[in-house]
Scaffold this motif. Structure first.
Motif, PDB file in Angstrom:
ATOM      1  N   GLY A  86       0.760  -1.207   0.024  1.00 32.38           N
ATOM      2  CA  GLY A  86      -0.053  -0.169  -0.004  1.00 32.38           C
ATOM      3  C   GLY A  86       0.735   1.272   0.014  1.00 32.38           C
ATOM      4  N   LEU A  87       2.221   1.273   0.175  1.00 30.39           N
ATOM      5  CA  LEU A  87       2.925   2.286   0.047  1.00 30.39           C
ATOM      6  C   LEU A  87       3.810   2.494  -1.304  1.00 30.39           C
ATOM      7  N   ARG A  88       3.261   1.445  -2.167  1.00 35.12           N
ATOM      8  CA  ARG A  88       4.195   1.519  -3.329  1.00 35.12           C
ATOM      9  C   ARG A  88       4.258   2.743  -4.268  1.00 35.12           C
ATOM     10  N   ARG A 105       9.111  -9.587   6.339  1.00 35.06           N
ATOM     11  CA  ARG A 105      10.007 -10.598   5.381  1.00 35.06           C
ATOM     12  C   ARG A 105      10.478  -9.798   4.009  1.00 35.06           C
ATOM     13  N   SER A 106       9.950  -8.832   3.775  1.00 39.49           N
ATOM     14  CA  SER A 106      10.297  -7.892   2.727  1.00 39.49           C
ATOM     15  C   SER A 106       9.850  -6.699   2.733  1.00 39.49           C
ATOM     16  N   LEU A 107      10.753  -6.047   1.779  1.00 35.97           N
ATOM     17  CA  LEU A 107      10.463  -4.369   1.876  1.00 35.97           C
ATOM     18  C   LEU A 107       9.658  -4.051   0.778  1.00 35.97           C
ATOM     19  N   LEU A 131      17.073  -6.674   0.979  1.00 36.97           N
ATOM     20  CA  LEU A 131      16.829  -5.352   0.828  1.00 36.97           C
ATOM     21  C   LEU A 131      16.272  -4.851  -0.495  1.00 36.97           C
ATOM     22  N   ASP A 132      15.697  -5.832  -1.263  1.00 38.41           N
ATOM     23  CA  ASP A 132      15.232  -5.631  -2.657  1.00 38.41           C
ATOM     24  C   ASP A 132      14.420  -4.635  -2.472  1.00 38.41           C
ATOM     25  N   GLY A 133      13.540  -4.096  -1.669  1.00 41.41           N
ATOM     26  CA  GLY A 133      12.564  -3.209  -1.635  1.00 41.41           C
ATOM     27  C   GLY A 133      13.155  -1.877  -1.849  1.00 41.41           C
ATOM     28  N   LEU A 134      14.251  -1.710  -1.588  1.00 38.85           N
ATOM     29  CA  LEU A 134      15.098  -0.390  -1.396  1.00 38.85           C
ATOM     30  C   LEU A 134      15.761  -0.093  -2.867  1.00 38.85           C
ATOM     31  N   ILE A 155      22.189  -7.872   0.248  1.00 37.23           N
ATOM     32  CA  ILE A 155      21.962  -6.534   0.410  1.00 37.23           C
ATOM     33  C   ILE A 155      22.245  -6.077  -1.164  1.00 37.23           C
ATOM     34  N   ASP A 156      21.792  -6.634  -2.360  1.00 36.34           N
ATOM     35  CA  ASP A 156      21.912  -6.222  -3.678  1.00 36.34           C
ATOM     36  C   ASP A 156      20.767  -4.972  -3.576  1.00 36.34           C
ATOM     37  N   GLY A 157      19.870  -5.071  -3.098  1.00 40.73           N
ATOM     38  CA  GLY A 157      18.783  -3.932  -3.081  1.00 40.73           C
ATOM     39  C   GLY A 157      19.324  -2.768  -3.235  1.00 40.73           C
ATOM     40  N   LEU A 158      20.581  -2.486  -2.697  1.00 44.34           N
ATOM     41  CA  LEU A 158      21.272  -1.290  -2.661  1.00 44.34           C
ATOM     42  C   LEU A 158      22.108  -0.832  -3.843  1.00 44.34           C
ATOM     43  N   ARG A 159      21.666  -1.658  -4.799  1.00 40.15           N
ATOM     44  CA  ARG A 159      22.886  -1.633  -6.012  1.00 40.15           C
ATOM     45  C   ARG A 159      22.473  -0.310  -7.087  1.00 40.15           C
TER      46      ARG A 159
END
Length: 208
Positions: A86-88, A105-107, A131-134, A155-159
């Motif tokens: 809902g924050l997408r 469990r997920s960002l 951290l994929d949600g970032l 931590i690949d979500g910081l890519r």
């Protein structure tokens, strides 16, 4: 005819964002969610804080789908598992982003945030594995602190990050303060389950 042509080619006025009536919002119940949804606004000028406890009877925050901008902090502090999708539609956080969620469990749901004006602090998320949600964030105006997330393996979500202050990933057992390290240092320590540090290749500058 001339008047008609002038009207046809007149510039279309910009539709300004609808700012929510309250400066700060503390969301801790269904009634709070329904109230902000009823405003049909898309910009919170100050802080948006979500705080839910075990036993709450809802599992999503879809009532916040209209929000695109948070001028202050976006804070998620919960012991109750719920869906962040809902924050997408939020693309910008002017203050800090805090996520403290024992069962998260997920960002996913934060993935369209492109910029955070201050600190990103992801902490005490016992079930969080990545951290994929970032992945949408390219710049943080302050420090990035990823600590006390014992299940974190990726931590690949910081890519897509290119500009940061300090980056610290670990349990932070030796920290003397929560923020304000400055200087562009990168510290990675005491991560028993972290398999690799892929995702940091894009960082090219520190904001000091």
């Amino acid at each position: 005819l001339l008047c008609a042509l002038v009207w046809i080619f007149a510039p279309i006025p910009e539709i300004s964002a609808a700012v929510c009536s309250e400066y700060d919002y503390e969301i801790s119940s269904n009634a709070d969610l329904e109230a902000i949804a009823a405003e049909q606004c898309n910009e919170v000028a100050g802080k948006l804080r979500l705080e839910f406890s075990d036993g709450d009877d809802y599992d999503n925050v879809d009532a916040l789908l209209g929000i695109t901008t948070v001028g202050g902090n976006l804070e998620i502090n919960a012991g109750h598992e719920f869906d962040l999708s809902g924050l997408r539609n939020i693309t910008s956080v002017g203050g800090s982003l805090f996520v403290f969620h024992d069962k998260l469990r997920s960002l996913e749901g934060l993935h369209n945030i492109e910029s955070v004006g201050q600190t990103i602090h992801i902490s005490r998320n016992n079930a969080l594995r990545d951290l994929d949600g970032l992945r949408g964030v390219t710049e943080a105006g302050g420090d990035i602190l990823i600590d006390y997330n014992p299940s974190l393996v990726d931590i690949d979500g910081l890519r897509n990050l290119t500009h940061i202050g300090t980056l610290q990933i670990g349990r932070c057992d030796y920290c003397t303060a929560g923020v304000g390290y400055g200087g562009g240092a990168i510290t990675i320590l005491d991560n028993d389950n972290l398999r690799h540090i892929d995702g940091l290749e894009g960082i090219t500058a520190a904001l000091v």
